[in-house]
Design an enzyme around this catalytic site. Structure first.
Site, PDB file in Angstrom:
ATOM      1  N   ASP A  98      -9.902  -5.339  14.015  1.00  0.00           N
ATOM      2  CA  ASP A  98     -11.075  -5.770  14.769  1.00  0.00           C
ATOM      3  C   ASP A  98     -12.366  -5.498  14.005  1.00  0.00           C
ATOM      4  O   ASP A  98     -13.305  -6.309  14.032  1.00  0.00           O
ATOM      5  CB  ASP A  98     -11.139  -5.038  16.111  1.00  0.00           C
ATOM      6  CG  ASP A  98     -10.186  -5.624  17.132  1.00  0.00           C
ATOM      7  OD1 ASP A  98      -9.016  -5.833  16.784  1.00  0.00           O
ATOM      8  OD2 ASP A  98     -10.609  -5.851  18.284  1.00  0.00           O
TER       9      ASP A  98
ATOM     10  N   CYS B 144      -3.250  -0.791  16.238  1.00  0.00           N
ATOM     11  CA  CYS B 144      -4.592  -1.299  16.494  1.00  0.00           C
ATOM     12  C   CYS B 144      -4.664  -2.215  17.718  1.00  0.00           C
ATOM     13  O   CYS B 144      -3.680  -2.511  18.375  1.00  0.00           O
ATOM     14  CB  CYS B 144      -5.137  -1.965  15.243  1.00  0.00           C
ATOM     15  SG  CYS B 144      -5.502  -0.746  13.946  1.00  0.00           S
ATOM     16  N   ASP B 145      -5.879  -2.687  17.972  1.00  0.00           N
ATOM     17  CA  ASP B 145      -6.289  -3.190  19.285  1.00  0.00           C
ATOM     18  C   ASP B 145      -5.373  -4.235  19.919  1.00  0.00           C
ATOM     19  O   ASP B 145      -4.987  -4.114  21.078  1.00  0.00           O
ATOM     20  CB  ASP B 145      -7.700  -3.775  19.185  1.00  0.00           C
ATOM     21  CG  ASP B 145      -8.738  -2.723  18.868  1.00  0.00           C
ATOM     22  OD1 ASP B 145      -8.421  -1.783  18.117  1.00  0.00           O
ATOM     23  OD2 ASP B 145      -9.868  -2.840  19.361  1.00  0.00           O
ATOM     24  N   LYS B 146      -5.067  -5.301  19.218  1.00  0.00           N
ATOM     25  CA  LYS B 146      -4.268  -6.370  19.823  1.00  0.00           C
ATOM     26  C   LYS B 146      -2.803  -6.265  19.422  1.00  0.00           C
ATOM     27  O   LYS B 146      -1.946  -6.901  20.043  1.00  0.00           O
ATOM     28  CB  LYS B 146      -4.821  -7.752  19.416  1.00  0.00           C
ATOM     29  CG  LYS B 146      -6.311  -7.915  19.684  1.00  0.00           C
ATOM     30  CD  LYS B 146      -6.685  -7.565  21.111  1.00  0.00           C
ATOM     31  CE  LYS B 146      -8.191  -7.507  21.305  1.00  0.00           C
ATOM     32  NZ  LYS B 146      -8.856  -6.384  20.635  1.00  0.00           N
TER      33      LYS B 146
ATOM     34  N   GLU C  92     -15.400 -10.145  20.824  1.00  0.00           N
ATOM     35  CA  GLU C  92     -16.140  -8.968  21.280  1.00  0.00           C
ATOM     36  C   GLU C  92     -17.626  -9.128  20.997  1.00  0.00           C
ATOM     37  O   GLU C  92     -18.014  -9.597  19.919  1.00  0.00           O
ATOM     38  CB  GLU C  92     -15.649  -7.715  20.549  1.00  0.00           C
ATOM     39  CG  GLU C  92     -14.325  -7.211  21.015  1.00  0.00           C
ATOM     40  CD  GLU C  92     -13.911  -5.942  20.295  1.00  0.00           C
ATOM     41  OE1 GLU C  92     -12.934  -5.327  20.726  1.00  0.00           O
ATOM     42  OE2 GLU C  92     -14.552  -5.564  19.303  1.00  0.00           O
TER      43      GLU C  92
ATOM     44  N   SER D 295     -16.113  -4.004  22.705  1.00  0.00           N
ATOM     45  CA  SER D 295     -15.301  -2.998  22.023  1.00  0.00           C
ATOM     46  C   SER D 295     -15.208  -1.757  22.888  1.00  0.00           C
ATOM     47  O   SER D 295     -16.141  -1.430  23.633  1.00  0.00           O
ATOM     48  CB  SER D 295     -15.939  -2.643  20.683  1.00  0.00           C
ATOM     49  OG  SER D 295     -15.381  -1.456  20.165  1.00  0.00           O
TER      50      SER D 295
END
Length: 554
Positions: free
Chosen positions: A81, A122-124, A444, A470
């Site tokens: 990200d 991580c995020d996704k 984001e 975020s």
């Protein structure tokens, strides 16, 4: 013919070609007779949260083999990200979640593995892997890569987003170019997911809370030997799930998702956690998870953990304070006693844990940091289907805020205007056409919020959008506004100077413009189309659902 293969795909004459193909890589009959465990290895040296995944994969493989299985690894994408932030790459980040899920599905169903270990950080990537587990419904365990240590600057700890704040400091001439370069060099001190309670670490905590990770796994820092020990134990544990026939949908249930929601609101996790839990819920065959459920738990469960950006305490502090088990211990009376990948129920697991001894990080449920939860759902004429907000990161003076709208057509324009000093105190920055379809990709709006911080405006302004934020953002921000502007939502009718009221306690967001005027604007409204490149974004735009439904694809 010996038919003693655990995996039926390899049995008999029909399995001969498949055995031969595996033997081409050195697998023996002895190895192929054991349960075949797929390891989703999301290693890349392009994303710091995934740089240690190869080493973890080796330890998982050792655990699998020690427990009597045969490990086979495969990969999938793992975009960062932070590197995608601030340009068109961010539009691909949320859509990557569904690509990750589908790529795992394709590989597992093609090879028909007996069990699955999911490695990500991580995020996704984390929600994408958990979505795949729910969809496939085979024995599966998730193990995250762990958070990095924080940056240390002038006696204070920061996460890597100090760099973005430092842009504002430099703009205001509070630091020199040399000081700015020094901050850049110390901002990300080691590998791991970012040091704050952003989406990556939130989702690691959600995986543990719903029982899909071993107890205590989520918060162990990436560079500690304990992280590799958890990887080894995960390899051992997947064989137990395979032997007992415990599949993902026995663990990802309505009740276990409710446990995860309670932890999300108790720790004040990333607002992105809401849409990811909705997506996991759907992929586990449970239907649609309404936004209202999150608000019900937010009103019921107090905020009992305070972690950066809501406080000075980072993920290492949270780990030292007991991590997810310490939070679950406080919530124990509220929890559903669900099965976990340890083979025990969540309350059985909690018997070996104590309450936190760092009450500045994890409080008692009787003396919480806030009486209601750290995430909440707002509704009103501007968001009739809902919007998400993070009270844990909002200054007290902005919990009820009314300001004049300043509308921007894009993130870049907003940042330029903020950094040039053209945004004044009392402004509601409005960023429309950033939803799943209008973005497209629901990027984001991280950088405009960080610019407000750097310009010392984050305690006197708000920012609202149909895009996302975020987990590192703090201030008065409202995201996921639904319906989005592209689909005719009221957000697309806002004009400069309009009054917007945000009241967190009342769970309300209102455009203070009368219905007659809004109807005039709607008559003349023209949907704004963006020029996007050929490829996946066009597909995602066409098949994605509303943010209020997790922005999943159908």
């Amino acid at each position: 013919m010996d038919n003693s293969y655990y995996n039926p795909l390899l049995e008999g004459d029909n399995g001969a070609l498949k055995r031969a193909l595996y033997k081409a890589m050195g697998f023996t009959d002895s190895a192929l007779q054991k349960p075949l465990i797929g390891i989703v290895n999301t290693y890349t040296n392009a994303t710091p949260g995934h740089y240690n995944i190869n080493e973890m994969c080796e330890h998982v493989q050792k655990g699998i083999e020690a427990a009597g299985g045969t490990a086979m690894t495969f990969g999938t994408i793992a975009p960062c990200d932070g590197i995608a932030e601030g340009h068109e790459g961010m539009r691909y980040i949320l859509p990557s979640r569904d690509i990750i899920s589908s790529s795992v599905e394709c590989m597992v169903r093609a090879h028909r593995f007996d069990g699955l270990v999911l490695l990500g950080s991580c995020d996704k990537i984390v929600p994408g892997l958990l979505m795949a587990a729910g969809r496939l419904d085979i024995p599966a365990i998730f193990c995250n890569g762990g958070p990095m240590f924080p940056a240390s600057y002038k006696g204070k700890h920061y996460d890597g987003n100090i760099v973005t704040e430092a842009i504002g400091w430099k703009q205001r001439k509070l630091i020199s170019e040399e000081e700015f370069k020094m901050i850049e060099n110390l901002a990300e001190p080691c590998v791991g997911s970012c040091a704050m309670l952003g989406t990556a670490n939130t989702m690691g905590c959600m995986a543990e809370a719903m029982g899909m990770s071993l107890p205590g796994c989520a918060t162990v820092p990436a560079v500690m030997s304990e992280r590799m020990q958890f990887a080894y134990k995960t390899g051992e544990a997947i064989l137990e799930l395979v032997k007992k026939g415990i599949t993902a949908r026995r663990i990802i249930t309505k009740e276990s998702i409710a446990n995860a929601i309670m932890v999300l609101t108790a720790i004040g996790g990333s607002t992105n956690g809401i849409m990811h839990l909705q997506a996991i819920y759907k992929e586990a065959g449970l239907g649609w998870l309404p936004l209202e459920v999150f608000d019900e738990y937010s009103r019921k469960i107090p905020q009992i953990a305070s972690i950066y950006p809501a406080s000075p305490y980072d993920m290492v502090d949270f780990y030292e304070a007991g991590g997810v088990p310490a939070v679950l211990k406080e919530l124990e009376d509220n929890l559903y006693d669900c099965m976990t990948v340890s083979g025990k129920t969540i309350k059985e697991n909690l018997k070996r844990y104590e309450h936190s001894n760092r009450r500045e990080v994890v409080s008692s449920i009787d003396e919480p940091f806030a009486s209601s939860g750290g995430v909440a759902i707002l509704t009103g004429n501007i968001a009739p289907s809902g919007a998400v907000v993070k009270p844990a990161a909002i200054p007290e003076n902005l919990m009820s805020f009314t300001g004049r709208a300043k509308v921007f057509v894009g993130e870049e324009e907003a940042c330029k205007c903020i950094l040039s000093g053209d945004v004044q105190e009392g402004t509601v920055v409005v960023l429309a056409y950033e939803g799943p379809k209008g973005g497209p990709g629901m990027p984001e709006m991280y950088r405009p919020m960080k610019c407000l911080e750097g310009m010392n405006l984050s305690s006197t302004c708000a920012l609202i959008t149909d895009g996302r934020f975020s987990g590192s953002n703090r201030g008065c921000f409202v995201g996921h506004i639904s319906p989005e502007a592209y689909e005719g939502g009221v957000l697309g009718l806002v004009k400069d100077g309009d009054l917007i009221e945000i009241d967190i306690d009342s769970r309300k967001i209102e455009l203070l413009v009368d219905d007659e005027e809004l109807e005039k604007r709607r008559i003349s409204w023209v949907k704004r189309e963006k020029d996007i490149k050929d490829g996946y974004l066009n597909t995602y735009k066409r098949i994605s659902k509303s943010a209020a439904q997790g922005a999943v694809v159908e």
